[in-house]
Design an enzyme around this catalytic site. Structure first.
Site, short mmCIF file in Angstrom:
data_model
loop_
_atom_site.label_atom_id
_atom_site.label_comp_id
_atom_site.label_asym_id
_atom_site.label_seq_id
_atom_site.Cartn_x
_atom_site.Cartn_y
_atom_site.Cartn_z
N ASP A 62 0.86 -1.18 0.00
CA ASP A 62 0.00 0.00 0.00
C ASP A 62 0.90 1.23 0.00
OD1 ASP A 62 -2.10 1.73 0.25
OD2 ASP A 62 -2.42 1.34 2.39
N ASP A 106 -3.11 2.19 -5.94
CA ASP A 106 -1.87 2.18 -5.14
C ASP A 106 -1.79 1.02 -4.16
OD1 ASP A 106 -3.81 3.17 -3.27
OD2 ASP A 106 -2.16 3.99 -2.10
N GLU A 107 -2.55 -0.02 -4.42
CA GLU A 107 -2.64 -1.09 -3.43
C GLU A 107 -2.85 -2.42 -4.13
OE1 GLU A 107 -5.68 -1.83 0.17
OE2 GLU A 107 -5.72 0.17 -0.68
MG LIG Z 1 -2.36 3.96 0.12
#
Ligand SMILES: [Mg+2]
Length: 372
Positions: free
Chosen positions: A15, A110-111
């Protein structure tokens, strides 16, 4: 038995830290070390997409209305954000994940979950793989990510949350029970506002409290989700990492050990990257019709240049020639280059390119490319 098998999995959850805000702070020095809110001005009806870590002590968080964020911290800087840029950085990160393993399940820009039980790097330790991924992310994007490592998705995700930002948390099977016991009830999967209130009224604040409830009682309270809570409280989660269905491109990129200015110095790097891309294409007789060159300059500005071939090819000399022209064109400004990347897209399978002129080509999907 089932549990034994499950414990053999090696899962990483990655993350990025304050993703959109960190990108803006990277690119605009005036925003660094300042409370920054990405996502709408306080005068619009927007919500906070991401805020910088400097904004968090004021109680600002994602999904809060921009006006509320302004009320809590009037000196915060508000910017609208640039989704195209964030998507491009996301592609860079996802490329690194795919370099490590085919089993990548993105949850957002983003993960992602990665199953690294078997990986292309042949690293037996998931912890070392996570370290390498974090290192590559930092080297490629200048941004930090937090990682959680464990033997299932639930624990890996809880672990990545545990030590943010720029953290790495590993939950081995023998540490799982203690970790789950101490985990706040709001961090269990499926606990939203309403469920949280229900747990509150039962006096349950952590995993330890959750462990006291029988499976029957949990099902009575939460129906189907009760089974999930019961299993989570014991550190169990069988969900596999579901990779993206389709793979549309295959790329390799590298951050140079020092910035380069001259085409002649960059060409050997391009050649090496092309070698790596072609090695994976050739294994299954795949050809490409579109080759893309990515150049990132020392100031983190970047460009991509693409060349479409007349026929699908996996011929080294032909593709290198195309890349050379793109490189000359892309670096004509004379700025120092920090990263180079080569990506092939528009795949054609074996037997589909034999007919020459007039032949109808068919694009191969990920199912076929999975054999890489
Ligand atoms: Mg994040």
């Amino acid at each position: 038995m089932k549990q034994e098998q499950q414990k053999l999995r090696k899962i990483i959850h990655i993350d990025m830290d304050a993703f959109f805000a960190s990108i803006e702070q990277r690119d605009q020095p005036r925003l660094r070390n300042k409370p920054l809110v990405v996502g709408g001005s306080p005068w619009s009806r927007g919500v906070v997409a991401t805020c910088s870590y400097e904004a968090r002590p004021y109680g600002i968080h994602s999904a809060m209305s921009s006006y509320e964020a302004y009320r809590r911290c009037p000196e915060a800087i508000f910017i609208k954000g640039n989704m195209e840029k964030y998507k491009e950085v996301s592609r860079e990160i996802m490329n690194i994940f795919h370099d490590c393993t085919d089993l990548v399940e993105p949850l957002s820009l983003d993960e992602a979950y990665l199953d690294v039980t078997e990986n292309h790097w042949n690293i037996p330790s998931a912890t070392l793989a996570a370290k390498e991924i974090r290192r590559m992310i930092y080297q490629t994007t200048g941004l930090t990510a937090s990682a959680g490592v464990s033997y299932n998705k639930f624990l890996a995700k809880a672990a990545s949350d545990y030590n943010k930002p720029d953290g790495l948390t590993v939950i081995t099977p023998d540490r799982a029970e203690a970790f789950v016991k101490a985990l706040p009830i709001g961090d269990f999967r499926g606990v939203g506002k309403v469920t949280k209130r229900k747990f509150d009224s039962l006096g349950i604040q952590t995993g330890e409290g959750l462990q006291q409830l029988s499976e029957e009682r949990l099902v009575e309270l939460f129906h189907k989700q009760g089974h999930v809570f019961y299993r989570q409280a014991r550190g169990l989660d069988e969900r596999p990492v579901n990779p993206e269905r389709e793979r549309k491109s295959l790329g390799k990129e590298t951050t140079l050990s020092q910035d380069l200015l001259l085409v002649q110095d960059m060409l050997p790097v391009i050649e090496e990257l092309l070698d790596q891309v072609l090695a994976r294409l050739r294994k299954d007789g795949i050809r490409t019709k579109c080759i893309v060159l990515k150049i990132k300059f020392a100031d983190f500005q970047q460009i991509t240049r693409r060349s479409t071939l007349e026929h699908p090819s996996n011929d080294h000399a032909e593709l290198l020639e195309a890349l050379r022209s793109l490189l000359e064109e892309g670096t004509s400004g004379g700025d120092p280059v920090r990263l180079l990347g080569v990506t092939a897209s528009e795949f054609y399978g074996p037997g589909e390119v034999t007919g020459g002129r007039g032949k109808v080509y068919k694009t191969v999907n990920y199912e076929q490319l999975r054999l890489f």
